[in-house]
Design a protein around this motif. Sequence first.
Motif, PDB file in Angstrom:
ATOM      1  N   THR A  47       4.895  10.186  -0.196  1.00 23.63           N
ATOM      2  CA  THR A  47       4.741   9.298   0.958  1.00 23.63           C
ATOM      3  C   THR A  47       5.091  10.026   2.259  1.00 23.63           C
ATOM      4  N   HIS A  48       4.755   9.408   3.399  1.00 20.27           N
ATOM      5  CA  HIS A  48       5.148   9.976   4.687  1.00 20.27           C
ATOM      6  C   HIS A  48       5.920   8.968   5.522  1.00 20.27           C
ATOM      7  N   VAL A  49       6.344   7.847   4.900  1.00 21.54           N
ATOM      8  CA  VAL A  49       7.119   6.858   5.659  1.00 21.54           C
ATOM      9  C   VAL A  49       8.510   6.750   5.049  1.00 21.54           C
ATOM     10  N   MET A  50       9.451   6.375   5.870  1.00 23.43           N
ATOM     11  CA  MET A  50      10.815   6.194   5.361  1.00 23.43           C
ATOM     12  C   MET A  50      11.552   5.142   6.182  1.00 23.43           C
ATOM     13  N   VAL A  51      12.640   4.634   5.548  1.00 19.34           N
ATOM     14  CA  VAL A  51      13.546   3.729   6.244  1.00 19.34           C
ATOM     15  C   VAL A  51      14.904   4.418   6.252  1.00 19.34           C
ATOM     16  N   GLU A  80       0.819  -1.201   0.000  1.00 18.76           N
ATOM     17  CA  GLU A  80       0.000   0.000   0.000  1.00 18.76           C
ATOM     18  C   GLU A  80       0.866   1.270   0.000  1.00 18.76           C
ATOM     19  N   GLU A  81       1.931   1.231   0.816  1.00 17.67           N
ATOM     20  CA  GLU A  81       2.818   2.394   0.890  1.00 17.67           C
ATOM     21  C   GLU A  81       3.525   2.646  -0.445  1.00 17.67           C
ATOM     22  N   TYR A  82       3.884   1.547  -1.135  1.00 15.14           N
ATOM     23  CA  TYR A  82       4.478   1.723  -2.463  1.00 15.14           C
ATOM     24  C   TYR A  82       3.466   2.374  -3.405  1.00 15.14           C
ATOM     25  N   ALA A  83       2.240   1.819  -3.432  1.00 19.35           N
ATOM     26  CA  ALA A  83       1.242   2.264  -4.401  1.00 19.35           C
ATOM     27  C   ALA A  83       0.837   3.723  -4.180  1.00 19.35           C
ATOM     28  N   ASP A  84       0.871   4.179  -2.910  1.00 16.39           N
ATOM     29  CA  ASP A  84       0.379   5.526  -2.599  1.00 16.39           C
ATOM     30  C   ASP A  84       1.394   6.633  -2.849  1.00 16.39           C
ATOM     31  N   ARG A  95      29.300  10.452   7.379  1.00 20.42           N
ATOM     32  CA  ARG A  95      28.488  11.203   6.419  1.00 20.42           C
ATOM     33  C   ARG A  95      28.207  10.387   5.167  1.00 20.42           C
ATOM     34  N   SER A  96      29.050   9.414   4.877  1.00 17.24           N
ATOM     35  CA  SER A  96      28.842   8.575   3.696  1.00 17.24           C
ATOM     36  C   SER A  96      27.628   7.679   3.850  1.00 17.24           C
ATOM     37  N   TYR A  97      27.022   7.674   5.059  1.00 20.09           N
ATOM     38  CA  TYR A  97      25.882   6.771   5.290  1.00 20.09           C
ATOM     39  C   TYR A  97      24.585   7.516   5.580  1.00 20.09           C
ATOM     40  N   TYR A  98      24.552   8.835   5.335  1.00 24.56           N
ATOM     41  CA  TYR A  98      23.320   9.579   5.602  1.00 24.56           C
ATOM     42  C   TYR A  98      22.365   9.373   4.437  1.00 24.56           C
ATOM     43  N   ASP A  99      21.610   8.273   4.460  1.00 21.50           N
ATOM     44  CA  ASP A  99      20.627   8.132   3.401  1.00 21.50           C
ATOM     45  C   ASP A  99      19.311   7.587   3.924  1.00 21.50           C
ATOM     46  N   ILE A 100      18.245   7.964   3.217  1.00 28.54           N
ATOM     47  CA  ILE A 100      16.925   7.471   3.588  1.00 28.54           C
ATOM     48  C   ILE A 100      16.284   6.833   2.367  1.00 28.54           C
ATOM     49  N   PHE A 101      15.511   5.796   2.629  1.00 29.33           N
ATOM     50  CA  PHE A 101      14.785   5.097   1.563  1.00 29.33           C
ATOM     51  C   PHE A 101      13.323   5.522   1.600  1.00 29.33           C
ATOM     52  N   LEU A 102      12.783   5.845   0.419  1.00 27.28           N
ATOM     53  CA  LEU A 102      11.382   6.231   0.322  1.00 27.28           C
ATOM     54  C   LEU A 102      10.707   5.317  -0.700  1.00 27.28           C
ATOM     55  N   PRO A 103       9.483   4.863  -0.407  1.00 28.91           N
ATOM     56  CA  PRO A 103       8.799   4.009  -1.378  1.00 28.91           C
ATOM     57  C   PRO A 103       8.293   4.862  -2.538  1.00 28.91           C
TER      58      PRO A 103
END
Lengths: 406, 434
Positions: free
Chosen positions: A163-167, A148-152, A215-223
Amino acid sequence: MEIRPILASLRKHRIPTLLIVLQIALACAVLCNAVFMIGKRVSDMHLPNAMDEAGTVVVNVQGTDEKLVAADIPRNLAALRGIAGAQAVSVVHTMPLSRNNWGWSFGLTPDAPVSDPNNLNVTLYFAGENADKAMGLQLRQGRFFNAEEYADSKVDGGAVPSTHVMVVTETLAKKLWPGQSALGKTVYSKPYYFTVIGIVADVLRPYTFALDHDRSYYDIFLPVAPDAVLHEYILRGAPADRERIAREAVAKLQQLNPQAVVKGQTYQSIRDQYFANSQSMVWILVLVCLVMLAVTAFGIVGLTSFWVSQRRRQIGIRRAVGATRGDILRYFRTENFLLSSAGVLIGMVLAFGINLYLMQHYELERMPWYYLPGGALTLWLIGQLAVLGPATRAASVPPVIATQST
Amino acid sequence: MFGYYIELAVRSLRRNQVLTALMIVTLALGIGASITTLAVLKLLSGDPLPEKSGHLFYPQIDPNPLEGYVAGQAKPDPMMSYPDAMYLVHARRARRQAAMATMQAKIVPDRANDHPYFADGMMTTSDFFGLFDVPFQYGSGWSAPDDESAAPVAVISDFLNDKLFGGGNSVGKTIHVWGHDLRVIGVLKHWAPQPRFYAEVIGNRDYGDGDAVFMPLKTARAMDAGAGNLQCYAQVSDLIHIETAPCEWLGVWVELDSSAEVASYKAFLDGYVKEQIALGRLHRPDTSLLSLMGWLIDQQVVPSDARLQTYLAFGFLLICVVNTVGLLLAKCLRRGREISVRRALGATRRAIFAQFMVEAGIIGIAGGVLGLVLAELGLLAVRHQPADYASLAHLDGQMFLATFAVALAASLIAGLLPAWRACVMAPAPQLKAA
């Protein structure tokens, strides 16, 4: 071993003494800094990256009609799933170490605007469905996105998905919320906001930062639902199959998208390209260090040989009055040890100074202290090895020389 | 006399072949390493447009919001937004001016079965070709009205012309870019400034063949060509219509012929920014107008690795010179008797000094020849490196001469101390000892 006669003899040969000391000092200074640079680059090249680097294949598909991409993606993914050995497939917009960065900065208060100087700049990874499995991400806490989060989540030419969620990565979670659990926390960049639902092991950004590895690891995943920004298809299989999977994936995607420009490669080759310059710098530095040590050693051999031949008579007299071969050998080795010691002492100061200069002008850190004694030890060893030949020749001077007139 | 010194030197060098070889190889290694890195550094810090670079300037302004602004510490942004760039182009305050952005052009070949491919391209305005003195093989660039009407025209490079049409005069033919037909109005002669200084962000594909296709900015944007680099300074929701978004993606170059023109253009730029601040559209007063070479230094176009390698190589050369001094000195002190005999027979100190310097010079020249071979080998290795400038690394006439200059200088410096020691040596004790 009595040192005084050695010093007395060295004082008589001031210039050659100074030359050897100077050479050892320079070699020590250059060696310490070069080895430090080698070590720095090697550690950059081995920054951990918690994804399946060995088994991942990346195929770039670009230049298709942007309006049709959303429809093309499910069809392309279905076709890729049919490739033998492909355990997971997905589509994303960029990969770690690909140099293609989508950056954004976030704050921790709801009214933080994008331009707030206190914001933290991070990389956005837009993940298509199953991206976690296709990249081989390692979930540490919480969960990855659901269907659902992917589709939205739509991008539609915007800057950030809806989206409003992240990893987030572990390092970023620690940086933003030190000492707290990041799950359920929110970052803001007016009018966008994202809440943490999962934490993954550290994945590198498209760029690394030499001076601040965190700093090389500051990343977020978004659907992201199928969208024109997604153009890197990723397939995961056994490392042994990756070349074949890459070939078949390129053929299939080119056939399905005749108007597209399709390029495939293994993730390993993306990584190799990223570090190619560092790799060649390491080889150059190693080569220069080795040649420099050889030159220094030959210099010591040359000068000591000269000394030995100049003092043949003196050595003969010493032998005649009772010095053993071992005494003569030890004499020259001690002499070399004294010269090396003086050289490395100056060399360590010089190495430290060069490091300070480079720190001011280049992206270089302070050299850890142990490089200095390390360089000193190396030059002591080189000196002892180099002096061995001439000293043995000196020890074999027969005592009878003393009785001959030159 | 000089011929006699050479004869003496050669005889002395041959008497002690191992030591001679050691000196020559040591010097050659140092020279090979330093010339290799110098050649790379020269390539990287070279002038991309030697005839024109003194007249080209890069205006910059700072559209960021006032938050976090500290007067005197802010640096204007490397790129410009569309309204600012277009204002400068339309104002025509410089002799020539053009706005430009890199793009990826998807070229679709005419022949069936040929796959489409991406080529480096520039979307720009009509002055581009005159501004940079771009040489044409056939046809010409487009006009200012073509800019405004988004005329479907393109200028292509010599290599794209070869690839698409097999060379020849292709003016009037059609190329397909991003599914649109563009009429070729010009074919360039080979033109590839190194580095590609006019790309709005330097640091990507700086060295190489140059761009394949050039087209009017509006023509490219009408086919939704994306900007090669995009930086936004405010909240943005639409990255398709970047003309109106608060984003920077263009570079502007202007041609100014005298320092008076530069000063008056800078005043004009400052005035524009002040006016925009009064209108509330801009907030920070800083502007900049760097010359081409100044811009390259500002963008740190020479990678720090190349500089570090050069330092390292010269450190190494220094070690080699010190080493050669030591070996020469050892040799010279050993020849005390020969020197004393020559002095006793009437040779002056100057003559002894000259003799030893000639000997050092011969070692220098031999070291230079061998160093040249090593430098060529070193550059061969550099050309196999993955960096984009690698294929351009070579020794030109200047570097060729520099090699011998460095070799000779290094060996003569190395020879000074031994030669001095030799000529001040007192002949009597040496002769007595014998």
